[in-house]
Write an enzyme that holds these catalytic residues in place. Structure first.
Site, PDB file in Angstrom:
ATOM      1  N   CYS B  97       0.847  -1.205   0.000  1.00  0.00           N
ATOM      2  CA  CYS B  97       0.000   0.000   0.000  1.00  0.00           C
ATOM      3  C   CYS B  97       0.878   1.248   0.000  1.00  0.00           C
ATOM      4  O   CYS B  97       1.504   1.555  -1.001  1.00  0.00           O
ATOM      5  CB  CYS B  97      -0.967  -0.039   1.180  1.00  0.00           C
ATOM      6  SG  CYS B  97      -2.308   1.156   1.032  1.00  0.00           S
ATOM      7  N   HIS B 232      -3.604  -5.520   0.856  1.00  0.00           N
ATOM      8  CA  HIS B 232      -2.935  -5.798   2.121  1.00  0.00           C
ATOM      9  C   HIS B 232      -2.913  -7.296   2.432  1.00  0.00           C
ATOM     10  O   HIS B 232      -3.838  -7.792   3.091  1.00  0.00           O
ATOM     11  CB  HIS B 232      -3.672  -5.080   3.254  1.00  0.00           C
ATOM     12  CG  HIS B 232      -3.457  -3.603   3.287  1.00  0.00           C
ATOM     13  ND1 HIS B 232      -2.411  -3.011   3.966  1.00  0.00           N
ATOM     14  CD2 HIS B 232      -4.145  -2.587   2.721  1.00  0.00           C
ATOM     15  CE1 HIS B 232      -2.471  -1.702   3.823  1.00  0.00           C
ATOM     16  NE2 HIS B 232      -3.515  -1.413   3.062  1.00  0.00           N
ATOM     17  N   GLU B 234      -1.286  -8.794   4.672  1.00  0.00           N
ATOM     18  CA  GLU B 234      -1.242  -9.021   6.129  1.00  0.00           C
ATOM     19  C   GLU B 234      -2.635  -8.970   6.748  1.00  0.00           C
ATOM     20  O   GLU B 234      -2.838  -9.399   7.872  1.00  0.00           O
ATOM     21  CB  GLU B 234      -0.298  -8.013   6.791  1.00  0.00           C
ATOM     22  CG  GLU B 234      -0.845  -6.609   7.019  1.00  0.00           C
ATOM     23  CD  GLU B 234      -0.843  -5.720   5.766  1.00  0.00           C
ATOM     24  OE1 GLU B 234      -0.643  -6.244   4.652  1.00  0.00           O
ATOM     25  OE2 GLU B 234      -1.056  -4.491   5.902  1.00  0.00           O
TER      26      GLU B 234
END
Lengths: 791, 272
Positions: B97, B232, B234
């Site tokens: 990002c 993302h 994660e």
């Protein structure tokens, strides 16, 4: 001769001649200085300084004005109130705090005392929670007002040494299609306010990396002149790191943003009614937001906490440094000497009083011992945060302020923190409202269509997607469920990497009911907040109260406030859900009148295992749908009536014993794994809840109204479909678990009323056995999603 | 090297806010991961003490200029030499990002001919305009060059969320065709936005959440060791993070995002 005498010093300092002032002049002085004190208060100030045998400075009067404001001191909730039947000494103690005291749960660590309520969570961790109002600033400058509201509540969490893990926002606006020609002068159109507020909240939370996970948006004409903005924040803190132990000799360390003229008199502005001049006069009262500054402050404070370098902390919010320094000294029974010239400024030219009361944002105050100071300053430097020692705590109980060697204020802290009591009387009469009579509409499908696109019911996706609700990667149950963005009842977070325990956040708000009866409005909000929490698996629930009311000096406003407070005691006690924190915002009046009494209840629950969380969308065709809870002919204040332009009077009640029992059995069903889906019934009742469960899933639903547990006199299909009785759930159970589930639910109103189907149709059989509603699911979804611009 | 010897540096500055969950992804897999403020890295550390470097998501320095631009300039000013060495030694760098924005601004991506002096691409304001947080589908396009997606079969469709206001990947109009061809020739294309069934939206919202050119969500450098993406991973590491995990009676243990971190660790284990 002027009452204002400029002192012979190389900066702006004015002495005010109070000695000879009569009553009228005292009021004038209060007005001219913009400190918002009434005559009783001004007289007390006058006699204080006559005992001191001197006149006050502008810094002193400003300090007193800030500290005694409704916003800082909550005079009304602490005051004496006469009602027709009784004398109430402190609404807060009698109703709000009493429920908590009587319940006395061992998991409440700090209630009402600190900037946020603190409750136990898991092992060494506790949860901190706080909800704030930021109504008046948002009315003047929607973006800045809402953003700094979020920033302020986040600082409340930092001010108990907690790390913020989630934000909430509940907003009330005037109708977006409000007629421009009806707007009072100086009032901004709801559409402008709406887009600014939403952008402000999103900007602050997103930039700080705190997920905004729960909220609500409500529309009502009474908010046209006075928007309501509730910002909440939940934090996580290691219990052994909490410290509040300022000692004499400790340094007062101001950290974060610089001080400027933004936010002068924010609290006195917040404690007055809005007028058509507010825009012009009160513009400086609105603060300017810088979320990245606060992000850095947060990091530095977390590090300081972990290294044990601070002895206490508080936020600089309402009243600025004048309130922050005084409060920190007062709570440790100390005095403080503040050196105003050490406060970093955005620009030169501020008078001492302006420096002292400015509410510039992103500032925190810490007390640090001399020996830890150097290390503390290093931490702030690494994080690029400005930290300035601005004063020293003393033993003398005096608030002393100097500027360039000159004393500009010297006040006894005891005096500053003992304002005169508010005294009020109530006179609230129930409004005379009729229950309407109109025939049952022939086409209930169309009725449902209309309701799904009502602004209070329609999807808020177009707003929610602009908030990052996933950052931190701990959001187990999101505000928008699955593929179609279904409206989940509560948010669930998993904040600890090595534990499955979750935090459950939900809210309850029923402003329309307050127009009929504020007592049942408050009861319904409590029930709604709790049932939203319970619906996803939450329990051991703590409550936060936020009152937004009109001017409490008007007996009818105060009367309805007292009623709502009574309900808070009755139902917090009944549900065994203590209040842990709260905030009131009064004087919410504009040229078009007061806001409708608006009580927000926020519920913070826990769940032992987030993997057992239940979401709201239907899961599997052929599963059974059960209605849990009983339906009464309670349509007063309902969305169904509102859609027809009617208020009515049969406001929903809460049957305490029955309600608690229902919630407890839902929790047990979730723990036993019986529920595949669970959704609470609120605005729009059974029909809307069933439609939401279906169109959020891609399946269909079949219901039979005859099977709905209800009172005998309910003979109309529309009333059974749209009644908003409290304490009800719609749940989905697999065929395999039906027997077990039914056995568990003995003693609770509960009946199988339908099934999940494979055909994307919602179909309802009426009380007379004929089909009364037949709707295509994609059509229902489209109407619900598109009303507020969702995709 | 062994997994437990892998040392990952997750850097942050004021405004970075996805460092903790990014660190968690690596530690969950058994690697060592440390979060350090950029100021501390410059003062007391060297990036060359680490095997991999991550620029996580957030709003570095408020992103008050173009997203990622300030941190990119800061990084190059202070760490240019070390960074060059890091890349030349083919140690992995991951930008998620805001981190992707930093890598592009710093010329580390697409880096057709090594680190470029000026950015060759940009991540512009979303179309439709505005910040948007939602789950999207990504198609894995890489044929084996990108070390961050080696464990992912080509054409696999993955479910990962985005959350940004400036994620529209663009080349300058006059270079569009040429640079796209280079991405294909060098096997630098990694993820493209797609439907659940793997169809490309050709720029169309909402399947393409930001109007990115060629539906591009993530690219790597020609060596495959520097990788940036807007989504993302994660936030899609564990099964319970998925938006529809509650649909099934038994939630999956992991999400698709895990594959990215796993591939990177596998590369380090084999290579060093």
């Amino acid at each position: 001769m002027s009452r204002y005498v400029k002192k012979d010093v190389p900066f702006e300092l004015v002495e005010i001649d109070l000695k000879t002032a009569d009553d009228g002049q005292l009021i004038e002085i209060s007005g001219e200085l913009g400190i918002g004190l009434n005559l009783t208060e001004m007289k007390l100030v006058q006699s204080y300084f006559s005992r001191k045998k001197r006149n006050p400075t502008d810094v002193e009067l400003q300090t007193i004005g800030q500290t005694w404001s409704e916003h800082c001191y909550h005079k009304t909730f602490k005051g004496d109130i006469s009602t027709p039947n009784e004398q109430i000494r402190s609404l807060f103690k009698t109703y709000i705090a009493r429920a908590t005291e009587e319940l006395d749960p061992d998991w409440c660590i700090s209630v009402f005392e600190d900037n946020a309520g603190i409750i136990d969570f898991e092992k060494n961790y506790a949860i901190a929670a706080k909800v704030e109002t930021h109504n008046h600033p948002s009315a003047i400058e929607p973006f800045g007002g809402a953003a700094t509201g979020t920033g302020g509540v986040i600082r409340d969490i930092l001010a108990v040494w907690a790390d913020p893990i989630a934000c909430t926002d509940v907003l009330c606006f005037g109708p977006l299609d409000y007629d421009y020609s009806k707007l009072p002068a100086g009032t901004k159109h709801p559409k402008y306010v709406y887009s600014g507020v939403v952008a402000g909240i999103g900007s602050y939370g997103n930039n700080m990396g705190i997920p905004t996970v729960n909220g609500a948006i409500n529309f009502d004409e009474s908010y046209v002149g006075n928007v309501v903005v509730y910002c909440g924040c939940v934090g996580l803190l290691p219990k052994d790191k909490f410290v509040k132990d300022t000692r004499a000799g400790d340094v007062a360390l101001l950290v974060g943003g610089e001080t400027g003229r933004d936010g002068i008199h924010g609290v006195t502005f917040a404690s007055a009614e809005l007028t058509k001049e507010s825009e012009e006069i009160s513009r400086p009262a609105v603060q300017i937001a810088n979320p990245i500054e606060e992000e850095r402050v947060k990091r530095a404070i977390n590090r300081l906490r972990d290294a044990g370098l601070g002895s206490a902390i508080t936020d600089i919010g309402g009243g600025g440094i004048s309130c922050g320094t005084g409060e920190m000294a007062e709570r440790s029974n100390l005095g403080i000497h503040v050196y105003l010239e050490k406060i970093p400024l955005k620009y030169q030219g501020l008078a001492p009083w302006e420096i002292y009361v400015s509410e510039s944002q992103e500032r925190m105050l810490l007390s640090v011992s001399e020996k830890n100071l150097k290390k503390a300053l290093e931490v702030f430097e690494t994080e690029n945060v400005k930290a300035s020692p601005i004063g020293k705590f003393t033993t003398d109980g005096i608030l002393k302020v100097t500027y360039k060697g000159q004393t500009v204020a010297e006040l006894d802290i005891d005096f500053v923190f003992n304002p005169p009591k508010f005294v009020g009387t109530t006179d609230w009469q129930p409004p005379k409202l009729d229950e309407p009579t109109f025939p049952e509409p022939a086409d209930l499908t169309k009725e449902l269509w209309g309701m799904l696109s009502m602004p209070n019911i329609a999807s808020k996706e177009s707003v929610i997607r602009t908030y990052d609700h996933e950052v931190k990667g701990n959001t187990v149950l999101k505000p928008l469920q699955s593929k179609y963005g279904g409206p989940n009842d509560a948010a669930v977070l998993k904040p600890l990497p090595d534990s499955w325990k979750g935090v459950v956040i939900s809210s309850g708000l029923n402003t329309n009911y307050g127009k009929i009866d504020p007592y049942w409005m408050a009861a319904s909000s409590i029930d709604e907040a709790i049932r939203n929490n319970v619906a996803v698996g939450g329990r051991r629930i703590a409550l936060l109260d936020n009152f937004t009311w009109g001017n409490p000096q008007k007996p009818d406003r105060l009367g309805s406030l007292v009623s709502a407070c009574k309900a808070c005691y009755d139902f917090a006690k009944g549900f065994q859900t203590p209040f842990i924190s709260g905030k009131d915002s009064l004087y919410n009046e504009s040229p078009i009148g007061p806001v409708t009494p608006t009580l927000l209840i926020t519920a913070i629950g826990i769940t032992p295992d987030v993997r057992k969380t239940v979401s709201m969308e239907l899961k599997q065709p052929k599963n059974s749908i059960y209605m849990v809870g009983k339906t009464y002919p309670e349509l007063g204040g309902s969305q169904y009536y509102q859609n027809k332009g009617i208020l009515g009077n049969t406001v929903p009640k809460v049957r305490m014993a029955q309600a608690k029992n229902t919630m407890d059995q839902i929790t047990k069903s979730i723990d036993n794994g019986y529920l595949r889906a669970c959704h609470d019934l609120s605005e729009g009742g059974l029909a809307v809840a069933a439609a939401e469960m279906a169109f959020s899933s891609g399946y269909g639903i079949e219901l039979d109204l005859n099977k709905v547990p209800r009172t005998e006199q309910m003979s109309r299909n529309d009333f059974v479909l749209f009644s908003e009785s409290n304490s009800r759930f719609l749940v989905e159970v697999t065929q395999k678990r039906k027997t077990e589930f039914e056995a568990l639910m003995k003693g609770v109103y509960c009946a199988e009323i339908g099934t999940v189907t494979n055909d994307e149709v919602m179909s309802v059989t009426g009380l007379d056995g004929k089909q009364v509603l037949h709707a295509d699911i994609p059509e229902l979804r489209r109407r619900w999603k598109s009303a507020l611009g969702g995709k | 090297m062994k997994t437990q010897d892998v040392r990952v540096l997750v850097m942050r500055v004021g405004g970075t806010n996805c460092d903790a969950e990014t660190q968690r992804a690596f530690t969950e897999l058994g690697a060592q991961a440390q979060v350090l403020h950029f100021n501390e890295v410059i003062k007391n550390h060297s990036i060359l003490d680490y095997n991999a470097l991550v620029f996580p998501g957030g709003f570095s320095y408020g992103d008050y200029v173009r997203a990622g631009a300030i941190w990119a300039t800061g990084t190059l000013t202070k760490l240019r030499k070390d960074l060059k060495e890091f890349v030349e030694q083919e140690r992995p760098i991951l930008g998620i990002c805001n981190g992707f924005q930093v890598l592009v601004e710093a010329g580390l991506l697409p880096a057709f001919n090594g680190i470029s002096e000026y950015p060759k691409a940009t991540l512009a304001t979303n179309i439709p305009i505005g910040y948007r947080c939602k789950w999207v589908y990504l198609k894995h396009e890489n044929s084996g060059n990108c070390i961050f997606t080696k464990n992912i079969p080509k054409n696999k469709v993955m479910h990962i969320p985005v959350a940004h206001g400036e994620g529209r990947f663009l080349f300058a109009k006059e270079n569009e065709k040429r640079y796209l061809q280079k991405l294909y020739d060098n096997d630098q294309l990694v993820f493209r936005y797609c439907t659940k069934d793997g169809d490309y939206p050709n720029g169309e919202f909402p399947v393409n959440p930001n109007g990115a050119f060629h539906d591009i969500a993530g690219i790597c450098n020609p060596q495959g060791t520097v990788f940036g993406l807007m989504p993302h991973p994660e936030r899609a590491f564990y099964g319970w993070q998925l938006p529809d995990w509650a649909k099934t009676e038994q939630a999956p243990t992991f999400g698709d995002g895990k594959l990215v971190f796993e591939s990177m660790i596998d590369y380090l284990k084999k290579r060093f």
